[in-house]
Scaffold this active site. Structure first.
Site, PDB file in Angstrom:
ATOM      1  N   ASP A 102       0.833  -1.212   0.000  1.00  9.49           N
ATOM      2  CA  ASP A 102       0.000   0.000   0.000  1.00  9.49           C
ATOM      3  C   ASP A 102       0.864   1.258   0.000  1.00  9.49           C
ATOM      4  O   ASP A 102       2.006   1.234   0.473  1.00  9.49           O
ATOM      5  CB  ASP A 102      -0.863   0.059   1.275  1.00  9.49           C
TER       6      ASP A 102
HETATM    7  N1  URA Z   1      -1.261  -5.901   4.029  1.00  9.04           N
HETATM    8  C1  URA Z   1      -1.751  -4.659   3.979  1.00  9.04           C
HETATM    9  O1  URA Z   1      -2.790  -4.360   4.553  1.00  9.04           O
HETATM   10  N2  URA Z   1      -1.079  -3.751   3.265  1.00  9.04           N
HETATM   11  C2  URA Z   1       0.083  -4.011   2.637  1.00  9.04           C
HETATM   12  O2  URA Z   1       0.665  -3.120   2.012  1.00  9.04           O
HETATM   13  C3  URA Z   1       0.568  -5.321   2.694  1.00  9.04           C
HETATM   14  C4  URA Z   1      -0.128  -6.243   3.401  1.00  9.04           C
END
Ligand code: URA
Length: 239
Positions: A102
């Site tokens: 993310d």
């Molecule tokens: N889980 C999440 O919520 N975000 C990420 O970036 C990776 C795993």
């Protein structure tokens, strides 16, 4: 890439010998004789040696980046946000991220131009272990730990059992390591939200046996041949 390095990478001769060829006027770039050492060559340039067009051998590169928050892992972003590719200074290889993190997640991200490895590593059936350092608001209850470990129903499907190890816990916040095997969208954040512990920060610290180590935020390094072999073997074993 510097012209003499490019020539050497095409297998013409040693870099020093290639410098001599450039000075002798044997090399053209886009039809023009170049006698200046160190001229930069980019992907798409046509380089000829004694009139023969050269092609750079397709070489695979494998990088580990410590992704900072505030970067997207898509190659292009419609909101014009910075992408992880802005952090990779390699004009000769078109690398792309293996999987995604993310915008607000930091940590270990692999990038490569090896499409096969990317495909294998991101295929849902492979279940590569990924460990995240998670910081949540408040003191994580035993019930929440149990739920995170045993699985949480997201969109009608229970997550696989996860490993959870508390690193630091206080009234204000809890830091723990969570190892998951799937890669569902925003999985860790959604798991924590489901047990009412909003994520304050999220960092991926390992993928399989590969760990971030001392790599600084925003920095990247090439994987060692051993690490590349490990990733390739891991695929194999999972087939
Ligand atoms: N889980 C999440 O919520 N975000 C990420 O970036 C990776 C795993």
């Amino acid at each position: 890439m510097r012209l003499q390095k490019y020539l050497a990478s095409c297998g013409i001769a040693s870099r020093r010998k290639c410098e001599a060829y450039i000075l002798e006027g044997k090399v053209t770039v886009n039809g023009e004789v170049i006698r200046t050492l160190g001229t930069q060559v980019e992907e798409g340039d046509e380089v000829c040696f004694c009139g023969n067009k050269l092609t750079l051998k397709e070489e695979y590169v494998y990088y580990m980046l410590n992704k900072p928050v505030g970067y997207v892992t898509t190659v292009q972003d419609e909101k014009q946000r910075q992408t992880v590719l802005d952090l990779i200074h390699d004009e000769m290889h078109r690398v792309f991220p293996v999987g995604r993190l993310d915008y607000n997640t930091s940590g270990l991200l692999l990038l490569t131009n090896d499409g096969n490895l990317t495909y294998e590593l991101t295929h849902p059936k492979h279940h590569v272990n990924k460990c995240y350092e998670v910081k949540v608001k408040g003191s994580l209850s035993e019930a929440a730990k149990y739920a995170l470990r045993t699985g949480i129903v997201l969109e009608g499907k229970k997550t696989y059992p996860a490993e959870l190890k508390v690193i630091k816990q206080s009234e204000k916040s809890t830091v723990f390591h969570l190892t998951i095997h799937e890669g569902r969208n925003r999985q860790v954040r959604r798991m924590c939200e489901a047990v009412d512990y909003p994520v304050l920060s999220l960092k991926r610290i390992s993928v399989g046996k590969l760990t971030l180590g001392q790599l600084e935020v925003g920095a990247y390094r090439s994987l060692t041949p051993k690490e590349v072999n490990y990733l390739k073997k891991m695929n194999h074993n999972n087939h």
